[in-house]
Structures are given as C-alpha cells and as structure tokens.
Design a protein around this motif. Sequence first.
Motif, mmCIF file in Angstrom:
data_model
loop_
_atom_site.group_PDB
_atom_site.id
_atom_site.type_symbol
_atom_site.label_atom_id
_atom_site.label_comp_id
_atom_site.label_asym_id
_atom_site.label_seq_id
_atom_site.Cartn_x
_atom_site.Cartn_y
_atom_site.Cartn_z
ATOM 1 N N PRO A 193 1.004 -0.628 -0.161
ATOM 2 C CA PRO A 193 0.151 -0.211 0.446
ATOM 3 C C PRO A 193 0.645 1.519 -0.497
ATOM 4 C CG PRO A 193 0.105 -1.492 2.313
ATOM 5 C CD PRO A 193 0.589 -1.907 1.346
ATOM 6 N N VAL A 194 -0.104 2.307 -0.263
ATOM 7 C CA VAL A 194 0.849 3.596 -0.267
ATOM 8 C C VAL A 194 -0.233 4.451 0.835
ATOM 9 C CG1 VAL A 194 1.565 5.749 -1.413
ATOM 10 C CG2 VAL A 194 0.819 3.816 -2.567
ATOM 11 N N SER A 195 0.847 5.113 1.626
ATOM 12 C CA SER A 195 0.182 6.107 2.990
ATOM 13 C C SER A 195 -0.922 7.332 2.247
ATOM 14 C CB SER A 195 1.282 6.254 3.469
ATOM 15 O OG SER A 195 1.846 7.866 2.857
ATOM 16 N N LEU A 196 -1.852 7.322 2.778
ATOM 17 C CA LEU A 196 -2.666 9.268 2.836
ATOM 18 C C LEU A 196 -1.679 10.515 2.451
ATOM 19 C CD1 LEU A 196 -4.812 9.882 1.583
ATOM 20 C CD2 LEU A 196 -5.545 10.105 4.623
ATOM 21 N N GLU A 197 -0.455 9.850 3.408
ATOM 22 C CA GLU A 197 0.493 11.358 3.832
ATOM 23 C C GLU A 197 1.356 11.287 2.871
ATOM 24 O OE1 GLU A 197 3.812 10.434 6.740
ATOM 25 O OE2 GLU A 197 3.963 12.500 6.807
ATOM 26 N N ASN A 198 1.731 10.243 1.483
ATOM 27 C CA ASN A 198 2.647 9.856 1.060
ATOM 28 C C ASN A 198 2.043 10.314 -0.860
ATOM 29 O OD1 ASN A 198 3.488 7.889 -1.642
ATOM 30 N ND2 ASN A 198 5.298 8.900 -0.445
ATOM 31 N N ILE A 199 -0.031 10.185 -0.334
ATOM 32 C CA ILE A 199 -0.049 10.802 -1.262
ATOM 33 C C ILE A 199 -0.956 11.891 -1.744
ATOM 34 C CG2 ILE A 199 -2.763 10.294 -2.166
ATOM 35 C CD1 ILE A 199 -2.974 7.162 -1.104
ATOM 36 N N ARG A 200 -0.975 12.388 -0.591
ATOM 37 C CA ARG A 200 -1.114 14.018 0.056
ATOM 38 C C ARG A 200 -0.571 14.710 -0.777
ATOM 39 N NH1 ARG A 200 -4.758 12.953 4.955
ATOM 40 N NH2 ARG A 200 -6.982 13.883 3.444
ATOM 41 N N ALA A 201 1.203 13.766 -0.176
ATOM 42 C CA ALA A 201 2.487 15.461 -0.648
ATOM 43 C C ALA A 201 2.629 14.776 -2.358
ATOM 44 C CB ALA A 201 4.089 14.064 0.342
ATOM 45 N N MET A 202 2.772 13.967 -2.470
ATOM 46 C CA MET A 202 2.749 13.472 -4.108
ATOM 47 C C MET A 202 1.701 14.932 -4.960
ATOM 48 S SD MET A 202 2.797 10.368 -6.288
ATOM 49 C CE MET A 202 2.730 11.051 -8.281
ATOM 50 N N SER A 203 0.714 14.960 -4.310
ATOM 51 C CA SER A 203 -0.732 15.690 -4.287
ATOM 52 C C SER A 203 -0.082 17.395 -4.560
ATOM 53 C CB SER A 203 -1.948 15.879 -3.909
ATOM 54 O OG SER A 203 -2.783 16.411 -4.398
ATOM 55 N N ALA A 204 0.394 16.992 -3.177
ATOM 56 C CA ALA A 204 1.500 19.077 -3.476
ATOM 57 C C ALA A 204 1.935 19.284 -4.704
ATOM 58 C CB ALA A 204 1.922 19.097 -2.062
ATOM 59 N N LEU A 205 3.292 18.527 -4.614
ATOM 60 C CA LEU A 205 4.231 18.608 -5.480
ATOM 61 C C LEU A 205 4.138 18.780 -6.681
ATOM 62 C CD1 LEU A 205 6.879 15.771 -4.430
ATOM 63 C CD2 LEU A 205 7.306 18.408 -4.380
ATOM 64 N N CYS A 206 3.000 17.844 -7.240
ATOM 65 C CA CYS A 206 2.553 17.612 -8.602
ATOM 66 C C CYS A 206 1.737 19.048 -8.923
ATOM 67 C CB CYS A 206 1.475 16.778 -9.183
ATOM 68 S SG CYS A 206 1.836 14.945 -9.104
ATOM 69 N N LYS A 207 1.021 19.816 -7.434
ATOM 70 C CA LYS A 207 -0.592 20.960 -7.766
ATOM 71 C C LYS A 207 1.018 22.029 -7.938
ATOM 72 C CE LYS A 207 -3.915 20.478 -5.776
ATOM 73 N NZ LYS A 207 -4.799 19.902 -5.278
ATOM 74 N N ALA A 208 2.128 22.697 -7.512
ATOM 75 C CA ALA A 208 3.085 23.251 -7.532
ATOM 76 C C ALA A 208 3.576 23.467 -8.888
ATOM 77 C CB ALA A 208 4.426 22.622 -6.558
ATOM 78 N N ARG A 209 3.734 22.588 -9.079
ATOM 79 C CA ARG A 209 4.259 22.254 -10.713
ATOM 80 C C ARG A 209 3.474 21.880 -12.067
ATOM 81 N NH1 ARG A 209 9.803 22.038 -11.755
ATOM 82 N NH2 ARG A 209 9.191 21.322 -13.414
ATOM 83 N N GLY A 210 1.962 22.335 -11.690
ATOM 84 C CA GLY A 210 1.087 21.893 -12.657
ATOM 85 C C GLY A 210 1.286 20.920 -13.201
ATOM 86 N N VAL A 211 1.186 19.493 -12.773
ATOM 87 C CA VAL A 211 1.304 18.055 -13.493
ATOM 88 C C VAL A 211 -0.546 17.765 -12.336
ATOM 89 C CG1 VAL A 211 2.588 16.516 -13.386
ATOM 90 C CG2 VAL A 211 3.838 18.355 -13.771
ATOM 91 N N PRO A 212 -1.175 16.893 -13.706
ATOM 92 C CA PRO A 212 -1.533 16.353 -13.426
ATOM 93 C C PRO A 212 -1.529 15.599 -12.288
ATOM 94 C CG PRO A 212 -1.786 17.290 -16.294
ATOM 95 C CD PRO A 212 -0.719 16.857 -15.267
ATOM 96 N N PHE A 213 -2.300 14.949 -11.962
ATOM 97 C CA PHE A 213 -1.722 13.965 -10.830
ATOM 98 C C PHE A 213 -2.861 13.368 -10.298
ATOM 99 C CE2 PHE A 213 -2.050 12.000 -5.455
ATOM 100 C CZ PHE A 213 -1.360 11.177 -5.872
ATOM 101 N N TYR A 214 -2.740 11.419 -11.726
ATOM 102 C CA TYR A 214 -3.969 10.429 -11.427
ATOM 103 C C TYR A 214 -3.333 9.416 -10.266
ATOM 104 C CZ TYR A 214 -6.491 12.677 -14.730
ATOM 105 O OH TYR A 214 -7.534 13.945 -15.518
ATOM 106 N N VAL A 215 -4.610 8.105 -10.300
ATOM 107 C CA VAL A 215 -4.271 7.297 -9.583
ATOM 108 C C VAL A 215 -4.952 5.815 -10.709
ATOM 109 C CG1 VAL A 215 -5.357 5.716 -7.172
ATOM 110 C CG2 VAL A 215 -4.025 8.423 -7.587
ATOM 111 N N ASP A 216 -4.140 4.863 -10.146
ATOM 112 C CA ASP A 216 -4.644 3.929 -10.962
ATOM 113 C C ASP A 216 -4.903 3.100 -9.812
ATOM 114 O OD1 ASP A 216 -4.901 1.092 -11.888
ATOM 115 O OD2 ASP A 216 -2.252 0.916 -12.641
ATOM 116 N N ALA A 217 -6.486 3.099 -9.721
ATOM 117 C CA ALA A 217 -7.242 2.728 -8.254
ATOM 118 C C ALA A 217 -7.155 1.472 -7.879
ATOM 119 C CB ALA A 217 -8.285 3.594 -8.694
ATOM 120 N N CYS A 218 -7.024 0.425 -9.409
ATOM 121 C CA CYS A 218 -8.065 -0.788 -8.862
ATOM 122 C C CYS A 218 -7.639 -1.757 -7.760
ATOM 123 C CB CYS A 218 -6.579 -2.010 -9.704
ATOM 124 S SG CYS A 218 -5.687 -1.547 -11.606
ATOM 125 N N ARG A 219 -7.293 -1.479 -6.851
ATOM 126 C CA ARG A 219 -7.088 -1.926 -5.607
ATOM 127 C C ARG A 219 -7.258 -0.829 -4.222
ATOM 128 N NH1 ARG A 219 -3.439 -4.565 -8.987
ATOM 129 N NH2 ARG A 219 -4.716 -7.382 -9.257
#
Length: 460
Positions: A193-219
């Motif tokens: 698994p991936v932690s919520l903290e890691n997901i949110r931190a990645m989200s913030a990094l992507c937002k700051a760079r203007g990179v769309p952030f998508y999850v492969d949500a299978c599981r």
Amino acid sequence: MNPMLPEPWRVKVVEPIRLPPADERDRWLREGGFNLFRIPSEAVFIDLFTDSGTSAMSDSQWAGMMMGDESYAGSRNYFHLADAVREVFGFTRFLPVHQGRGAEHLLFAGLVTSPGMIVPSNMHFDTTRAHVVTQGGVAVDLPIPEALVAGSQHPFKGNIDLARLTRLFEETPAGRIPVAMLTLTNNAGGGQPVSLENIRAMSALCKARGVPFYVDACRFAENAWFIKQREPGQGARSVRDIARDIFDATDGCTMSAKKDGLANIGGFIASRDPSLVDRLAQPLLLYEGFPTYGGLAGRDLEAIARGLREVVDEEYLRFRVGQVEAFGNALLERGIPIVRPPGGHAIYIDARAFLPHIPAVSFPAQALACAIYREGGVRPSEVGTSMHGAFDPETNEPIPAPLDLVRLAVPRRVYTQAHLDYVVRVVAAVWERRHDIKGLRWVHAEGALRHFTARFGEVD
Ligand code: F0G
C-alpha cells in the motif's frame, strides 16, 4: 478471541472444481511447454493466477444483472454507476471502458502527445507501462528503496520516493511530464500500500508544478483498509472517508473494476477536468463505445455500481485482507521465503531464495510456479525473468529481471480458508523437495510479450 473471523458470506451457488491426477498434471505441463498460460483452467484445482475478473459476485450483483437496461444511449445502469462513482470516489465526470487498460489507452493517448514525455509512478503495472511506451513516452518507476527489499517490514512499501520525484520535476523542462501516476496498491511491487501522507505529499508536489496527478485505482479499497490499519491517526476513520480523501487529492483515476469493482469485467476513467473528459470521449467512441456504456453491457455497469459499494464494506475488507495475511503467515511459519509484509491481494514467493541452486537465467520463478502446479494442481503466476526480464537481441538469451517472484493471487470471495490451507500444504511439500527442482530454458520465445506464449524445456 481469534481476531480472524470466518468468511462474512455464505455460499449460495457452487462451481465444482477437480484435482486432476498427478500424471495428467505432468502431461499438461509438458504439453503446455511449462507455461501456465497454456494450461486450460479445467486442469487447475485452485486457480491463483490472478485476482482480476475472478471475483465471486454477490446475490445483489447477480440480481442487478437481471436489471440490465441494454439501451444504446442513456441506460439506467449508467446512471446507477455514475451515482456510485460520485459517492465512493467523489468524481462527477467519468467514462466507462471495457477494462483497466482501456482507461490507460485513453489517458495516455490523450496526454502523452510528444515523444520522450516522462510519466513517473511509484511503479507502473505492465499494461500501464506498455501504454505510455506505445505513445512514445518514458515510464519511470520511483519506488522507495524499501520496496525492493523482500524482507523489509516497512508498512507502506508502495510509497513513491518523494525526493526522487522532486528531483525529476526539477530536472525536467516544464510540460515534459504530462501526468504523474500512483498505483494503489503497488501490484508489480508485491501488492504493497501507499500511505495517505505520501498521496497528499505527491499531490502537493504535482500541484506546485502544474502536473496532473492520477491514481491507478484497481485496488483502492484494499489500500484504504491498510491506511486505516497502519497509518497513525487513521484507525478511527471509515474506509469510505479514507477513500474519499485519497481521491480528493487527485485529478482523476484509471480503474479496473475487475479488481476492487468486484466485477468480472469493466472499468472507467474519471477526471476533474471536464474538457479532458470531452476530448477522451472521441477515442472512446472509436475504440470502446458510446460514453454511457463504453464497451460494456448495461448489466455489467450495474454489477460494477453495486460492487463498488460492497468493496468498501469494512467487514468484507477485514476478512479479505486478513485472509491474505493469514495465508502469508502460514507460509512464513513453514520457512517459505515470501515478500513481507503480505500484500493486499496476493502473496509473492521469493523464488531466488526458494531455489538458490537455479541461476536467474534459468527462470527460477517459472520453474517454481510449474512445480507448485505439478505438486497440487495450484496455478500461481510468474512475476520474474519470464514476465519482466529482457533478452539479448543477438543470442535471444534471457536477461534476468531484478526479482524472481511467484505470485499467489487470491480471487475475491472465491476460496475459503480450507482452500488456502491446502495451498500452504502444497507449497510446503514443494519446499521439502526443492533441491530436485530443475531450471528451465526457452525452447520457443518470440516477441516483446513473449511470456504469454513462450515454451520452456527443463535444464538437466
Ligand atoms: N493496473 C494494475 C495495477 C493492474 O494490476 C492491472 C491488471 C491493470 C492496471 C490493468 O487492468 O486487466 O482490467 O486491463 N492486473 C491483472 C493482474 C491483469 O493479474 O494483476 P485490466
């Protein structure tokens, strides 16, 4: 009290399975060229090849199948699915597709628009990587270092390495990273698994760079359950709330409903960008179908709508993840080397540790998977040099993959504890006579996706 409760369902319909006799299993292996893709499922007793599309549907899902509205446009089941996607994921715009790779095709064809564009992820699944590469892009895996250490007990081995992601963002010119992905849970890395903290931190990094952030949500539901169990501060929260937090941090997702949709077929792509959804509806019309069915029958849409609500049920998830964990622990107790901690949907055996006498060029994971089938009619899948390795273009000799794993994937709601106890006994019997297992060599291997069709012979 034993914390592990039994299956939170009772059996209403049964499908007979049969253990073929030993000589028949041996014949199937030889006729199939020691490739478990080439063995008919009727020659398999317990099929742990994949957890994808193999779920047992509930009585409610089967009842919903009878309520399929097979209209070309605007089927009522589409609206039921739209309600479920909004309720569970929080997305208001989505397109149904025939399965996960249909969503990947649309997303990467839509976003990877010039050669050499980079798509980072914690770890791309095979089909995800193949779609990025097919569009001329470069798929970059950035797992944390612990992800590659089979014995590491890190609670979130699926996390992306944020320092490496930051560096990649800094080193890459703006606009060359059209999308960043995160696979929940990390299938190629052991179902971790991936932690919520890691997901949110990645989200913030992507937002700051203007990179769309998508999850492969299978599981995603299994991942949310791990967050509830393992992440500080999350234990008292509901899986539904955690799942919403995950997707609230993203710009969209690709979803294979064959896993945590509890359905046998289907998927979707969701996005917060309405203009992207409108744009992707064009190739959808060409390759999948009209945007209210996307290559699925109305009855399939209904099964997914109901499955998405059932999969976030916490009694279901407690059993589901607990069953896989107990399975892994039973193997560990017998000394069998597995990737730890146990993943959400599968147990991965470390074939190089199991069969140290077989060099990686002789396909230890393929040899072990075949030995498990021969021993007890159990079909695992190979995740190693056959599937992920390369080959020398001049000699056609294999180049080993980083790891040689054997995956025992557990279909959802299909096998009971007694079935998995049997599998543990089979693997333990193979472990007892592991020194007799022979390596394999290619006798026929063609094309980039050769593991599907390759034939092997035993090395003497
Ligand atoms: N992403 C992940 C993480 C997957 O595990 C899969 C499929 C896909 C995308 C593609 O979805 O099959 O519906 O097109 N995994 C299956 C498996 C095949 O056995 O792990 P799909």
